[in-house]
Scaffold this motif. Sequence first.
Motif, PDB file in Angstrom:
ATOM      1  N   SER A  50       0.817  -1.218   0.000  1.00 41.93           N
ATOM      2  CA  SER A  50       0.000   0.000   0.000  1.00 41.93           C
ATOM      3  C   SER A  50       0.855   1.274   0.000  1.00 41.93           C
ATOM      4  O   SER A  50       0.333   2.366  -0.203  1.00 41.93           O
TER       5      SER A  50
ATOM      6  N   THR B 149      -2.492  10.144   1.634  1.00 41.44           N
ATOM      7  CA  THR B 149      -3.480   9.066   1.735  1.00 41.44           C
ATOM      8  C   THR B 149      -2.896   7.879   2.493  1.00 41.44           C
ATOM      9  O   THR B 149      -3.563   7.281   3.343  1.00 41.44           O
TER      10      THR B 149
ATOM     11  N   SER C 179      -4.121   6.335   6.053  1.00 46.03           N
ATOM     12  CA  SER C 179      -4.486   4.920   6.212  1.00 46.03           C
ATOM     13  C   SER C 179      -3.734   4.292   7.378  1.00 46.03           C
ATOM     14  O   SER C 179      -4.290   3.458   8.099  1.00 46.03           O
TER      15      SER C 179
ATOM     16  N   LYS D 131      -5.516   2.669  10.596  1.00 46.60           N
ATOM     17  CA  LYS D 131      -5.215   1.292  10.958  1.00 46.60           C
ATOM     18  C   LYS D 131      -4.696   1.192  12.391  1.00 46.60           C
ATOM     19  O   LYS D 131      -5.026   0.240  13.108  1.00 46.60           O
TER      20      LYS D 131
END
Length: 127
Positions: A95, A116, A120, A124
Amino acid sequence: MHHSRNSTSCPQRCRAVLSRVNFYSTRNDMRSNPRTISRSMKMTTHQEIKPKPSAQSVQPPYKILRLKQVLECTGLSRSTVYDLLDKNSPRHDPSFPRSIHLTQSSIGWLESEMQTWIESRITKSRR
């Protein structure tokens, strides 16, 4: 006159150029037509200058981060960044944003993709 890369941001440089263009075009208008003096004297301030996108070339404003900036915004080390990109590394993260080749010897990352990815990681870690 040489400016260092960090002395002014791109929008500031663009506004400065646009204000000079506006000044010189106003001066030329005043010479050619005296009636335009009153209209020409209403100089546009930096805040009023907005680029007008043409219908054909509307592009999102991309900002490319170099490695030093990526290290600063992520807090990661250089080796960790390259481990996250390396598919053979145990720390590989699919990712993590892929780098963009700018020239044969330089790479960068899109700021939007990096933001981004950071968001994330925040999401998480807070689950």
